[in-house]
Design a protein around this motif. Structure first.
Motif, mmCIF file in Angstrom:
data_model
loop_
_atom_site.group_PDB
_atom_site.id
_atom_site.type_symbol
_atom_site.label_atom_id
_atom_site.label_comp_id
_atom_site.label_asym_id
_atom_site.label_seq_id
_atom_site.Cartn_x
_atom_site.Cartn_y
_atom_site.Cartn_z
ATOM 1 N N HIS A 1 0.641 -1.411 -0.036
ATOM 2 C CA HIS A 1 -0.031 -0.082 -0.039
ATOM 3 C C HIS A 1 0.975 1.268 0.066
ATOM 4 N N ILE A 2 2.110 1.121 0.316
ATOM 5 C CA ILE A 2 3.058 2.455 0.446
ATOM 6 C C ILE A 2 3.924 2.091 -0.814
ATOM 7 N N SER A 3 3.376 1.880 -1.844
ATOM 8 C CA SER A 3 4.350 2.052 -3.295
ATOM 9 C C SER A 3 3.218 1.840 -4.367
ATOM 10 N N PRO A 4 3.801 2.349 -5.461
ATOM 11 C CA PRO A 4 2.971 2.280 -6.692
ATOM 12 C C PRO A 4 2.348 0.778 -7.087
ATOM 13 N N TRP A 5 1.407 0.635 -7.676
ATOM 14 C CA TRP A 5 0.992 -0.694 -8.199
ATOM 15 C C TRP A 5 2.017 -1.534 -8.655
ATOM 16 N N GLN B 1 2.963 -5.613 -8.512
ATOM 17 C CA GLN B 1 3.278 -6.413 -9.995
ATOM 18 C C GLN B 1 4.513 -7.013 -9.850
ATOM 19 N N GLY B 2 5.376 -6.297 -9.691
ATOM 20 C CA GLY B 2 6.939 -6.807 -9.580
ATOM 21 C C GLY B 2 7.132 -7.773 -8.710
ATOM 22 N N LEU B 3 6.739 -7.713 -7.592
ATOM 23 C CA LEU B 3 6.828 -8.429 -6.388
ATOM 24 C C LEU B 3 6.227 -9.904 -6.722
ATOM 25 N N PRO C 1 -0.517 10.017 -4.832
ATOM 26 C CA PRO C 1 -1.511 9.552 -5.680
ATOM 27 C C PRO C 1 -1.262 7.811 -6.063
ATOM 28 N N ALA C 2 -0.051 7.602 -6.149
ATOM 29 C CA ALA C 2 0.281 6.169 -6.691
ATOM 30 C C ALA C 2 -0.110 5.118 -5.440
ATOM 31 N N TRP C 3 -0.279 5.664 -4.353
ATOM 32 C CA TRP C 3 -0.067 4.728 -3.063
ATOM 33 C C TRP C 3 -1.474 4.492 -2.781
ATOM 34 N N GLY C 4 -1.847 3.617 -1.809
ATOM 35 C CA GLY C 4 -3.187 3.369 -1.466
ATOM 36 C C GLY C 4 -3.519 1.937 -0.936
#
Length: 200
Positions: free
Chosen positions: A105-109, A113-115, A158-161
Protein backbone atom coordinates in the motif's frame (compact mmCIF):
# COMPACT_ATOMS: atom_id res chain seq x y z
CA UNK A 1 21.94 6.13 10.93
CA UNK A 2 19.66 3.79 12.86
CA UNK A 3 16.01 4.64 12.28
CA UNK A 4 13.02 3.57 14.35
CA UNK A 5 9.45 2.91 13.14
CA UNK A 6 6.75 2.66 15.83
CA UNK A 7 4.64 0.48 13.51
CA UNK A 8 7.43 -2.11 13.40
CA UNK A 9 7.39 -2.27 17.19
CA UNK A 10 3.62 -2.72 17.21
CA UNK A 11 3.25 -5.40 14.58
CA UNK A 12 6.30 -7.60 15.20
CA UNK A 13 4.83 -9.44 18.21
CA UNK A 14 1.50 -10.30 16.51
CA UNK A 15 3.43 -11.39 13.41
CA UNK A 16 5.79 -13.69 15.29
CA UNK A 17 3.40 -16.64 15.95
CA UNK A 18 2.06 -16.35 12.40
CA UNK A 19 5.57 -16.58 10.96
CA UNK A 20 6.32 -19.52 13.25
CA UNK A 21 3.52 -21.37 11.50
CA UNK A 22 4.40 -20.28 7.96
CA UNK A 23 8.18 -20.12 7.64
CA UNK A 24 10.30 -23.20 6.94
CA UNK A 25 12.31 -24.65 9.81
CA UNK A 26 15.58 -23.72 8.13
CA UNK A 27 16.81 -22.02 4.97
CA UNK A 28 16.81 -18.48 3.59
CA UNK A 29 14.21 -15.73 3.99
CA UNK A 30 14.17 -12.76 1.63
CA UNK A 31 12.60 -9.67 3.19
CA UNK A 32 11.41 -7.22 0.54
CA UNK A 33 11.19 -3.56 1.64
CA UNK A 34 12.90 -4.04 5.02
CA UNK A 35 12.63 -0.34 5.90
CA UNK A 36 14.38 0.49 9.16
CA UNK A 37 15.74 -3.03 9.70
CA UNK A 38 13.90 -3.59 12.99
CA UNK A 39 11.96 -6.55 11.63
CA UNK A 40 15.08 -8.17 10.20
CA UNK A 41 16.93 -8.33 13.50
CA UNK A 42 13.84 -9.19 15.56
CA UNK A 43 12.80 -12.12 13.38
CA UNK A 44 16.37 -13.30 12.81
CA UNK A 45 16.77 -13.52 16.58
CA UNK A 46 13.51 -15.49 16.82
CA UNK A 47 14.48 -17.89 14.00
CA UNK A 48 18.18 -18.73 14.46
CA UNK A 49 17.99 -21.58 11.91
CA UNK A 50 16.90 -19.18 9.18
CA UNK A 51 19.20 -16.77 7.34
CA UNK A 52 17.51 -13.40 6.91
CA UNK A 53 18.28 -11.31 3.81
CA UNK A 54 17.02 -7.72 4.20
CA UNK A 55 16.53 -5.56 1.12
CA UNK A 56 15.22 -2.12 0.26
CA UNK A 57 15.12 0.26 -2.70
CA UNK A 58 16.06 3.24 -0.49
CA UNK A 59 19.80 3.77 0.20
CA UNK A 60 18.94 5.51 3.49
CA UNK A 61 17.14 2.36 4.59
CA UNK A 62 20.32 0.37 3.95
CA UNK A 63 22.19 2.53 6.44
CA UNK A 64 19.54 1.96 9.09
CA UNK A 65 19.37 -1.79 8.42
CA UNK A 66 23.14 -2.05 8.66
CA UNK A 67 23.16 -0.06 11.92
CA UNK A 68 20.62 -2.44 13.46
CA UNK A 69 22.57 -5.41 12.10
CA UNK A 70 25.84 -4.19 13.56
CA UNK A 71 24.27 -3.42 16.94
CA UNK A 72 22.56 -6.80 17.26
CA UNK A 73 25.55 -8.73 15.80
CA UNK A 74 23.38 -11.68 14.77
CA UNK A 75 25.15 -14.26 12.61
CA UNK A 76 22.05 -15.01 10.52
CA UNK A 77 21.33 -11.48 9.21
CA UNK A 78 23.05 -10.63 5.93
CA UNK A 79 24.05 -7.16 4.79
CA UNK A 80 21.18 -5.33 3.06
CA UNK A 81 20.82 -5.52 -0.70
CA UNK A 82 19.33 -2.99 -3.09
CA UNK A 83 16.06 -4.39 -4.41
CA UNK A 84 13.36 -2.48 -6.26
CA UNK A 85 10.36 -4.79 -6.24
CA UNK A 86 9.10 -3.36 -9.54
CA UNK A 87 12.35 -4.21 -11.33
CA UNK A 88 12.68 -7.29 -13.52
CA UNK A 89 16.15 -7.86 -12.07
CA UNK A 90 16.52 -8.92 -8.43
CA UNK A 91 19.85 -9.42 -6.63
CA UNK A 92 18.72 -12.84 -5.32
CA UNK A 93 18.36 -15.91 -7.52
CA UNK A 94 16.52 -18.17 -5.08
CA UNK A 95 15.04 -18.19 -1.58
CA UNK A 96 12.94 -20.48 0.61
CA UNK A 97 10.46 -17.78 1.71
CA UNK A 98 9.66 -14.12 1.08
CA UNK A 99 8.33 -11.72 3.70
CA UNK A 100 7.00 -8.30 2.68
CA UNK A 101 5.58 -6.10 5.44
CA UNK A 102 3.68 -2.86 4.76
CA UNK A 103 4.94 -2.32 1.22
CA UNK A 104 2.02 -3.03 -1.11
CA UNK A 105 0.00 0.00 0.00
CA UNK A 106 3.01 2.35 0.40
CA UNK A 107 4.24 1.94 -3.17
CA UNK A 108 2.89 2.20 -6.73
CA UNK A 109 0.89 -0.70 -8.12
CA UNK A 110 3.90 -1.56 -10.30
CA UNK A 111 5.74 -2.61 -7.14
CA UNK A 112 3.04 -5.18 -6.36
CA UNK A 113 3.17 -6.46 -9.92
CA UNK A 114 6.95 -6.75 -9.73
CA UNK A 115 6.75 -8.46 -6.35
CA UNK A 116 4.54 -11.20 -7.77
CA UNK A 117 6.70 -11.57 -10.86
CA UNK A 118 9.90 -11.74 -8.83
CA UNK A 119 8.47 -14.06 -6.16
CA UNK A 120 7.35 -16.56 -8.79
CA UNK A 121 10.87 -16.50 -10.21
CA UNK A 122 12.98 -16.88 -7.04
CA UNK A 123 10.82 -18.86 -4.58
CA UNK A 124 11.74 -22.49 -4.04
CA UNK A 125 9.03 -25.06 -4.67
CA UNK A 126 6.17 -24.55 -2.20
CA UNK A 127 7.88 -21.60 -0.53
CA UNK A 128 5.55 -18.94 0.89
CA UNK A 129 5.20 -15.32 -0.13
CA UNK A 130 3.96 -13.68 3.08
CA UNK A 131 2.42 -10.21 2.88
CA UNK A 132 1.32 -8.09 5.82
CA UNK A 133 -0.66 -4.87 5.75
CA UNK A 134 -4.04 -3.24 5.21
CA UNK A 135 -6.33 -4.52 2.44
CA UNK A 136 -9.87 -3.97 1.26
CA UNK A 137 -11.59 -7.38 1.34
CA UNK A 138 -14.44 -8.11 -1.07
CA UNK A 139 -17.72 -8.74 0.70
CA UNK A 140 -16.50 -7.46 4.04
CA UNK A 141 -17.26 -4.05 5.54
CA UNK A 142 -14.33 -1.67 5.41
CA UNK A 143 -13.13 -0.31 8.74
CA UNK A 144 -13.35 3.51 8.93
CA UNK A 145 -9.70 3.55 9.99
CA UNK A 146 -8.69 1.85 6.74
CA UNK A 147 -10.68 4.34 4.68
CA UNK A 148 -8.94 7.18 6.49
CA UNK A 149 -5.59 5.46 6.05
CA UNK A 150 -6.22 5.04 2.32
CA UNK A 151 -7.12 8.71 1.97
CA UNK A 152 -3.98 9.80 3.83
CA UNK A 153 -1.79 7.57 1.66
CA UNK A 154 -3.26 8.94 -1.57
CA UNK A 155 -2.82 12.48 -0.28
CA UNK A 156 0.88 11.78 0.24
CA UNK A 157 1.23 10.07 -3.13
CA UNK A 158 -1.62 9.44 -5.61
CA UNK A 159 0.07 6.18 -6.70
CA UNK A 160 -0.19 4.73 -3.18
CA UNK A 161 -3.27 3.35 -1.44
CA UNK A 162 -4.84 0.37 0.32
CA UNK A 163 -5.25 -2.34 -2.32
CA UNK A 164 -8.18 -4.59 -3.10
CA UNK A 165 -7.14 -8.08 -2.07
CA UNK A 166 -8.91 -9.47 -5.12
CA UNK A 167 -6.71 -7.41 -7.44
CA UNK A 168 -3.58 -8.50 -5.58
CA UNK A 169 -4.70 -12.13 -5.82
CA UNK A 170 -5.36 -11.86 -9.56
CA UNK A 171 -1.89 -10.39 -10.06
CA UNK A 172 -0.41 -13.30 -8.11
CA UNK A 173 -2.33 -15.85 -10.17
CA UNK A 174 -1.07 -14.26 -13.37
CA UNK A 175 2.40 -15.33 -12.26
CA UNK A 176 1.50 -18.82 -11.04
CA UNK A 177 0.98 -18.01 -7.37
CA UNK A 178 -2.13 -19.18 -5.56
CA UNK A 179 -3.58 -17.55 -2.45
CA UNK A 180 -3.16 -20.00 0.40
CA UNK A 181 -4.76 -18.17 3.32
CA UNK A 182 -5.76 -14.80 4.76
CA UNK A 183 -5.19 -14.26 8.48
CA UNK A 184 -6.88 -11.50 10.47
CA UNK A 185 -4.39 -9.36 12.37
CA UNK A 186 -4.74 -6.52 14.90
CA UNK A 187 -5.70 -2.98 13.83
CA UNK A 188 -7.60 -4.16 10.73
CA UNK A 189 -4.50 -5.59 9.08
CA UNK A 190 -4.09 -8.96 7.38
CA UNK A 191 -1.38 -11.51 6.71
CA UNK A 192 -1.86 -12.90 3.20
CA UNK A 193 0.02 -16.01 2.05
CA UNK A 194 0.65 -17.04 -1.55
CA UNK A 195 2.35 -20.18 -2.83
CA UNK A 196 3.23 -21.55 -6.24
CA UNK A 197 0.20 -23.19 -7.80
CA UNK A 198 0.21 -26.93 -7.17
CA UNK A 199 2.72 -26.71 -4.29
CA UNK A 200 0.40 -25.83 -1.43
Amino acid sequence: MKRHAPSAERNREPLLPVLRELLPSRGNVLEVASGTGQHAVFFARAFPELTWQPTDADPDAHQSIEAWRQEEALPNVRSPLALDASSSIWPVESTDAIVCINMVHISPWEACQGLMRGAARVLSSGGPLILYGAYFIEGQPTAPSNLAFDASLRERNPAWGVRELGAVTEEARAHGLERDRVIDMPSNNFTVVFRQRGDR
